[in-house]
Design a protein around this motif. Structure first.
Motif, mmCIF file in Angstrom:
data_model
loop_
_atom_site.group_PDB
_atom_site.id
_atom_site.type_symbol
_atom_site.label_atom_id
_atom_site.label_comp_id
_atom_site.label_asym_id
_atom_site.label_seq_id
_atom_site.Cartn_x
_atom_site.Cartn_y
_atom_site.Cartn_z
ATOM 1 N N VAL B 80 30.285 30.581 33.294
ATOM 2 C CA VAL B 80 30.932 31.410 34.323
ATOM 3 C C VAL B 80 31.074 30.614 35.617
ATOM 4 N N ALA B 81 29.986 29.897 35.993
ATOM 5 C CA ALA B 81 30.030 29.112 37.228
ATOM 6 C C ALA B 81 31.066 27.994 37.122
ATOM 7 N N TYR B 82 31.220 27.456 35.920
ATOM 8 C CA TYR B 82 32.167 26.360 35.738
ATOM 9 C C TYR B 82 33.609 26.853 35.808
ATOM 10 N N PHE B 83 33.895 27.973 35.150
ATOM 11 C CA PHE B 83 35.271 28.436 35.042
ATOM 12 C C PHE B 83 35.726 29.328 36.183
ATOM 13 N N SER B 84 34.812 30.086 36.794
ATOM 14 C CA SER B 84 35.223 30.857 37.968
ATOM 15 C C SER B 84 34.188 30.771 39.066
ATOM 16 N N PRO B 85 34.140 29.644 39.752
ATOM 17 C CA PRO B 85 33.203 29.503 40.871
ATOM 18 C C PRO B 85 33.602 30.423 42.019
ATOM 19 N N GLY B 86 32.640 30.749 42.876
ATOM 20 C CA GLY B 86 32.926 31.638 44.002
ATOM 21 C C GLY B 86 31.636 32.225 44.543
ATOM 22 N N SER B 92 24.558 35.085 42.679
ATOM 23 C CA SER B 92 23.907 35.446 41.417
ATOM 24 C C SER B 92 23.102 34.281 40.871
ATOM 25 N N LEU B 93 23.689 33.093 40.996
ATOM 26 C CA LEU B 93 22.995 31.886 40.529
ATOM 27 C C LEU B 93 21.732 31.657 41.339
ATOM 28 N N ALA B 94 21.849 31.859 42.663
ATOM 29 C CA ALA B 94 20.683 31.681 43.530
ATOM 30 C C ALA B 94 19.553 32.601 43.085
ATOM 31 N N ALA B 95 19.901 33.873 42.840
ATOM 32 C CA ALA B 95 18.887 34.847 42.441
ATOM 33 C C ALA B 95 18.296 34.521 41.081
ATOM 34 N N ALA B 96 19.175 34.263 40.108
ATOM 35 C CA ALA B 96 18.707 34.020 38.744
ATOM 36 C C ALA B 96 17.868 32.748 38.654
ATOM 37 N N LEU B 97 18.338 31.683 39.310
ATOM 38 C CA LEU B 97 17.595 30.424 39.267
ATOM 39 C C LEU B 97 16.219 30.578 39.899
ATOM 40 N N ASP B 144 27.226 27.151 54.236
ATOM 41 C CA ASP B 144 27.733 25.868 53.760
ATOM 42 C C ASP B 144 28.671 26.125 52.586
ATOM 43 N N VAL B 145 28.888 25.092 51.773
ATOM 44 C CA VAL B 145 29.934 25.213 50.752
ATOM 45 C C VAL B 145 29.565 26.135 49.587
ATOM 46 N N GLY B 146 28.288 26.412 49.371
ATOM 47 C CA GLY B 146 27.883 27.228 48.238
ATOM 48 C C GLY B 146 27.510 26.363 47.046
ATOM 49 N N ILE B 147 26.715 26.948 46.117
ATOM 50 C CA ILE B 147 26.125 26.171 45.022
ATOM 51 C C ILE B 147 27.183 25.560 44.111
ATOM 52 N N CYS B 148 28.146 26.366 43.661
ATOM 53 C CA CYS B 148 29.153 25.864 42.712
ATOM 54 C C CYS B 148 29.925 24.688 43.304
#
Lengths: 165, 157
Positions: B80-86, B92-97, B144-148
């Motif tokens: 999901v992060a690869y195909f639709s970053p945002g 969500s990634l921050a929380a899950a990681l 900043d730019v964000g994780i993705c």
């Protein structure tokens, strides 16, 4: 602490007959017993018997601790990144340019990328292997080794693919 | 003095002696004189303390399941992060990681740290670390730019 001793039904199973004839409840939780063990033995300053230093290491053992090691390393890297984001002045692009300007050379960059990609790939693939165990699949020893080698192979291939991407 | 006792009456709910499968029949407890001759025979000692009640009883089991669910969710987030970053994926990634790492390190603590005070100190330290990590990642996503994007930029070099 109650100390009822009574004959247990296990007697009808012949091989358990020799193991125990009676069952006595202990009145303490497993956690309490473990805590008692540790506090007594640390108080008496007893050394721990050699275990990982003397037991013959196997591929599953090494893969298991590597899974833990990569997990800790990845988590540490994320935390370090987060703390850096909070503490360091300037933004991300600034630091990226800083690294660019070092002109480290392609091989070292490739090595660094591999150093990031491999722990991530390994932990991910081995994580899937763990999830398969969690649903009860793949416990037979030949399967453990086979899936282990698959994880190792896939990790290396994926890491290399990510490096050249 | 003989008395009818069921093993299950001495044990609280949830105790299952190892290997013991069939339901226990009522048996007379050994009379006083018989106790003495049975003292020297091997006795299986079982844990029969008060079991957890109510919501506590399944807490550990539910935690285990939650850990696995989170792992699967995190796995799905990769593509999901690869195909639709945002921003949605970033947060969500921050929380899950962070949560996956927090629970994972929690298991490491449980395995290697012993003793009530040491466990408390280590758990508190872990909690602080995870909180700071999540805060830092959210700060990065916001300011900043964000994780993705960060991963994309890092890899483009």
């Amino acid at each position: 602490m109650s100390t009822f001793i009574q004959k247990c039904d296990l007697l009808k199973f012949p091989h358990y007959n020799a193991l125990c004839r009676h069952v006595a409840p202990m009145g303490s939780t497993a956690k309490e017993e473990m805590d008692k063990f540790w506090s007594k033995n640390t108080r008496l300053n007893r050394p721990v018997s050699p275990h990982v230093t003397i037991y013959k290491w196997s591929v599953p053992m090494m893969m298991s601790i590597t899974h833990r090691g990569t997990g800790i390393a990845l988590s540490g890297a994320i935390s370090a990144f987060a703390v850096a984001a909070l503490v360091l002045p300037g933004n991300y692009s600034y630091y990226l340019d800083l690294i660019h300007s070092l002109s480290v050379g392609p091989y070292l960059i490739g090595l660094a990328k591999f150093g990031i990609a491999f722990p991530l790939s390994y932990h991910t693939y081995n994580g899937i292997r763990h999830l398969c165990w969690d649903i009860g699949k793949g416990f037979k020893i030949p399967d453990v080794y086979r899936t282990g080698y698959i994880v190792l192979g896939l990790s290396i291939i994926t890491s290399l693919a990510l490096v050249v991407m | 003095m003989a008395a009818i006792v069921r093993l299950s009456s001495m044990c609280r709910r949830g105790v299952k002696p190892l290997f013991y499968q069939s339901p226990l029949l009522s048996r007379p407890v050994a009379a006083l004189q018989r106790d003495h001759e049975q003292q020297h025979l091997p006795t299986a000692r079982i844990h029969s303390s008060q079991a957890l009640h109510g919501s506590d009883a399944k807490a550990a089991s539910r935690h285990w399941t939650a850990e696995r669910v989170l792992s699967v969710v995190l796995l799905a987030m990769g593509p999901v992060a690869y195909f639709s970053p945002g921003p949605v994926v970033d947060y969500s990634l921050a929380a899950a990681l962070t949560l996956h790492g927090h629970w994972g390190l929690g298991q490491v603590l449980t395995d290697y740290v012993h003793g009530e005070t040491k466990v408390k100190i280590a758990s508190a330290g872990l909690f602080v670390l995870s909180t700071v990590t999540f805060a830092g990642l959210c700060y990065f996503n916001y300011n900043d730019v964000g994780i993705c994007k960060a991963v994309a930029l890092l890899w483009s070099k």
